[in-house]
Write a protein that holds these residues in place. Sequence first.
Motif, PDB file in Angstrom:
ATOM      1  N   MET A 607       0.852  -1.199   0.000  1.00  0.00           N
ATOM      2  CA  MET A 607       0.000   0.000   0.000  1.00  0.00           C
ATOM      3  C   MET A 607       0.879   1.237   0.000  1.00  0.00           C
ATOM      4  O   MET A 607       1.831   1.325   0.787  1.00  0.00           O
ATOM      5  N   ALA A 608       0.566   2.210  -0.886  1.00  0.00           N
ATOM      6  CA  ALA A 608       1.366   3.428  -1.022  1.00  0.00           C
ATOM      7  C   ALA A 608       0.464   4.652  -0.904  1.00  0.00           C
ATOM      8  O   ALA A 608      -0.682   4.633  -1.341  1.00  0.00           O
ATOM      9  N   THR A 609       1.007   5.736  -0.319  1.00  0.00           N
ATOM     10  CA  THR A 609       0.215   6.962  -0.088  1.00  0.00           C
ATOM     11  C   THR A 609       0.743   8.114  -0.927  1.00  0.00           C
ATOM     12  O   THR A 609       1.853   8.064  -1.477  1.00  0.00           O
ATOM     13  N   LYS A 610      -0.060   9.187  -0.987  1.00  0.00           N
ATOM     14  CA  LYS A 610       0.316  10.346  -1.806  1.00  0.00           C
ATOM     15  C   LYS A 610       1.483  11.127  -1.196  1.00  0.00           C
ATOM     16  O   LYS A 610       2.200  11.844  -1.894  1.00  0.00           O
ATOM     17  N   ASN A 611       1.685  11.013   0.131  1.00  0.00           N
ATOM     18  CA  ASN A 611       2.790  11.732   0.774  1.00  0.00           C
ATOM     19  C   ASN A 611       4.067  10.906   0.849  1.00  0.00           C
ATOM     20  O   ASN A 611       4.972  11.219   1.615  1.00  0.00           O
ATOM     21  N   GLY A 612       4.113   9.811   0.073  1.00  0.00           N
ATOM     22  CA  GLY A 612       5.362   9.076  -0.086  1.00  0.00           C
ATOM     23  C   GLY A 612       5.627   7.999   0.936  1.00  0.00           C
ATOM     24  O   GLY A 612       6.780   7.579   1.103  1.00  0.00           O
ATOM     25  N   MET A 613       4.602   7.507   1.624  1.00  0.00           N
ATOM     26  CA  MET A 613       4.759   6.387   2.549  1.00  0.00           C
ATOM     27  C   MET A 613       4.348   5.090   1.858  1.00  0.00           C
ATOM     28  O   MET A 613       3.531   5.088   0.940  1.00  0.00           O
ATOM     29  N   ILE A 614       4.949   3.949   2.338  1.00  0.00           N
ATOM     30  CA  ILE A 614       4.650   2.648   1.729  1.00  0.00           C
ATOM     31  C   ILE A 614       4.777   1.564   2.798  1.00  0.00           C
ATOM     32  O   ILE A 614       5.548   1.708   3.755  1.00  0.00           O
ATOM     33  N   LYS A 615       3.986   0.513   2.649  1.00  0.00           N
ATOM     34  CA  LYS A 615       4.097  -0.614   3.585  1.00  0.00           C
ATOM     35  C   LYS A 615       3.705  -1.906   2.887  1.00  0.00           C
ATOM     36  O   LYS A 615       2.999  -1.897   1.869  1.00  0.00           O
ATOM     37  N   LYS A 616       4.192  -3.027   3.456  1.00  0.00           N
ATOM     38  CA  LYS A 616       3.862  -4.354   2.949  1.00  0.00           C
ATOM     39  C   LYS A 616       3.301  -5.176   4.107  1.00  0.00           C
ATOM     40  O   LYS A 616       3.874  -5.201   5.194  1.00  0.00           O
ATOM     41  N   SER A 617       2.159  -5.826   3.860  1.00  0.00           N
ATOM     42  CA  SER A 617       1.530  -6.659   4.881  1.00  0.00           C
ATOM     43  C   SER A 617       1.148  -8.000   4.280  1.00  0.00           C
ATOM     44  O   SER A 617       0.736  -8.084   3.114  1.00  0.00           O
ATOM     45  N   GLU A 618       1.279  -9.064   5.090  1.00  0.00           N
ATOM     46  CA  GLU A 618       0.980 -10.409   4.611  1.00  0.00           C
ATOM     47  C   GLU A 618      -0.515 -10.615   4.420  1.00  0.00           C
ATOM     48  O   GLU A 618      -1.336 -10.045   5.150  1.00  0.00           O
ATOM     49  N   LEU A 619      -0.860 -11.438   3.466  1.00  0.00           N
ATOM     50  CA  LEU A 619      -2.253 -11.687   3.112  1.00  0.00           C
ATOM     51  C   LEU A 619      -3.071 -12.190   4.292  1.00  0.00           C
ATOM     52  O   LEU A 619      -4.205 -11.746   4.511  1.00  0.00           O
ATOM     53  N   GLU A 620      -2.530 -13.091   5.087  1.00  0.00           N
ATOM     54  CA  GLU A 620      -3.310 -13.714   6.154  1.00  0.00           C
ATOM     55  C   GLU A 620      -3.795 -12.711   7.196  1.00  0.00           C
ATOM     56  O   GLU A 620      -4.763 -12.966   7.907  1.00  0.00           O
ATOM     57  N   LEU A 621      -3.136 -11.555   7.283  1.00  0.00           N
ATOM     58  CA  LEU A 621      -3.546 -10.540   8.254  1.00  0.00           C
ATOM     59  C   LEU A 621      -4.897  -9.922   7.906  1.00  0.00           C
ATOM     60  O   LEU A 621      -5.549  -9.317   8.762  1.00  0.00           O
ATOM     61  N   PHE A 622      -5.323 -10.052   6.651  1.00  0.00           N
ATOM     62  CA  PHE A 622      -6.554  -9.403   6.208  1.00  0.00           C
ATOM     63  C   PHE A 622      -7.802 -10.244   6.496  1.00  0.00           C
ATOM     64  O   PHE A 622      -8.919  -9.767   6.316  1.00  0.00           O
ATOM     65  N   LYS A 623      -7.642 -11.463   6.937  1.00  0.00           N
ATOM     66  CA  LYS A 623      -8.799 -12.319   7.233  1.00  0.00           C
ATOM     67  C   LYS A 623      -9.481 -11.819   8.504  1.00  0.00           C
ATOM     68  O   LYS A 623      -8.829 -11.455   9.482  1.00  0.00           O
ATOM     69  N   THR A 624     -10.808 -11.797   8.487  1.00  0.00           N
ATOM     70  CA  THR A 624     -11.563 -11.332   9.640  1.00  0.00           C
ATOM     71  C   THR A 624     -12.904 -12.043   9.685  1.00  0.00           C
ATOM     72  O   THR A 624     -13.340 -12.644   8.693  1.00  0.00           O
TER      73      THR A 624
END
Length: 808
Positions: A607-624
């Motif tokens: 995921m990337a933002t307009k102010n120049g930040m970025i992050k990577k997260s594993e798929l399994e974290l999105f399960k809810t």
Amino acid sequence: MSEIIQDLSLEDVIGDRFGRYSKYIIQERALPDVRDGLKPVQRRILYAMYDSGNTYDKNFRKSAKTVGDVIGQYHPHGDSSVYDAMVRLSQEWKLRHVLIEMHGNNGSIDNDPPAAMRYTEAKLSRLSEELLRDINKDTVPFVPNYDDTTTEPMVLPARFPNLLINGSTGISAGYATDIPPHNLGEVIQATLKYIDNPDISVSQLMKYVKGPDFPTGGIIQGIDGIKKAYETGKGRIVVRSTVETETLRSGRQELIVTEIPYEVNKSALVKKIDELRADKRVDGIVEVRDETDRTGLRIAIELKKDVNSDAILNFLYKNTDLQISYNFNMVAISDGRPKLMGIREIIDSYLNHQIDVVTKRTRYDLFHAEKRMHIVEGLMKALSVLDEVIAIIRGSKNKKDAKDNLVAEFDFTEEQAEAIVTLQLYRLTNTDIVALEKEHGELEAKINDLRNILDNHDALLNVIKDELKEIRTRFKTERLSRIEAEIAEIKISKEVIVPSEETILSLSRDGYIKRTSVRSFNANRVDEVGLKEGDALLSHLETNTQHIALVFTNKGRYLYLPVHKLPDVKWKDLGQHISQLVPIENDEYVLDVFTEPDFKQNADYIMATKNGMIKKSELELFKTTRFNKPLIAMKLKDNDELINVMRIEADQLITIVTHTGMSLTYSTDELSSTGLRAAGVKSINLKDDDVVEMTQLIQPNDTILMATQRGAVKRIGFKVLSEAKRAQRGIKLLKELKSRPHRIVGADVISDPESIYTIYSNKDSFSGKVSDIHLTEQYTNGSFVVDTDEFGEVNALSVSVPETSKDE
């Protein structure tokens, strides 16, 4: 008394009498004048109110007083006919801009009658003053009224094109008229363009006048019908209600009608829908409720559970006035006779009227300015020989003698002498000569301007244009009716929600989501997706009803949506807004959608933002297990927002493009996996005035397409980029200019050069093939594809992949 008996055939007598009667009702009752857009009774009502001082800046006055003035002086007909016409001029669901403001019950969209004239109060609206402005300056011809006791105007000065703006409807002998209302700002803009270019085509005028703009809103379908009507005066369009789908707590859906077609009776519409339900002509409607209140129109059609709402809505479109056909028949009185007119003829007739009005007004103002100038010159001359003037007046026998002596002694004219002998003593001070000299200078400048207007046709047209622009600035409003190019085909279907199966999921930029059967998708082209006006397809992908859709938003949140719970509709239908499934904030919008069969795969989301930040997260974290509200995907700092989301299963190159034209490329292995509530790390080192426009994955065979605010489009190849490390400044992609530098407003990574790109401004859009944009070097600004003077500044870019063959 001698009798004169004529022996005439009944046929000749009836033909003659009916011919006279027909001529009267055509010219003097049922049809509007092309110049001011008013029928005689409407013109008489407005003039009577103006003449008696019943204007917008005064208090309201009993409607009965106005009706009495009209039938007593101008319109010898029944009081009810005059009052009905007066009430219609005040109804905001009939006129796009009301000409009369009314206190009290002035009827309703349900066709309820207004209160009696003794109970209501009225005055002219602010806009109607512009119809009557300058009427006392000999701008329009006046004729004797019906009993020769006073005079009335044959037409009003009409400082704006009222016929197109408010429209008209009427039936006379052999003629009828149906002219729809339009948007004031659009009509005036088209008039200004016509003044600049009298040879302008209807197609060019339609860049400014998009089509009718009904006071009741709704959706207008059929640009071809609009164009035909504007060319010939006759044409057909379809007007459709604005209908949304809401889900009740019980799980049932209900159709919510918020806008209905022009001149449709709401109560009759509700009754008709309820009759269809009661007669069981349509199965699936539980109840029909009119929930209209002071906040706006609202009709609720509650449906049974698991019913295909789109199929029921299509049935109602076909069998009720939720959708109607509107037929243009633009007939108006021109040069004293009824005439079927296109939009160019209407604007031309109006412009000729304005030229005549402004010419007469200018002559009037010039006459009075020259008259005053003559008096001022006499007073200045008198003050220069004040002692002699006083001596002559004192030595005269009376006023007439004083005037005669002044004329004889100083060559004053009769008018100047009159002004001198009636001069008040306090004006003999030194300050008065200064005031007279100032007034003399102002009058001289005014007279020169007025003479220039009369002598120079371009100056006269500039006066008309300036006054139209001033009215547009004061009174323009946003469009109420939306326009769709094609008339949608209504296919009545009673299909219900399909069971689990392979399906197509689509999401639009405005947040409308749906799932569609593979058959429906394959039967249509990709670009035939059902969308609202101004919306575009964001993503469509093959999935299964057992999969989970993850919809990411600009607020750094994601929506967890089981695919089988999404609305199942046809590819050409609109779908359901995401906020009806999961509540989101008013300023929150969707970015992208992905589907997952399960959350056990070895994959990551970046995921990337307009102010120049970025992050990577594993798929399994999105399960809810909770998916009734948005969930956090990335923590954002103040004034930042998510702009791109990517899914990877192995490390790849990622490239960033910024607003000022900087670019940085690096590998995703520089990013460490973090939790969903983390804020991420710096992706690119931005200057204070810069923001990120694009962060995307890129392959060696890909190219990057960029659009600038000045209408230029630039395309570069992968070789221009150079792999570096995260959080650096990057390389420059644009040539820097001192004056009006190019700034990137949209960018995209292109895998298929046959893709179609579209650039947007606030008033237009332009599309082209990516392959038509040649690859360029690093320090260039690309090629101009639009002229921003006409198109407006570019503010967005979108790219759509070409349609694949149905055989593949």
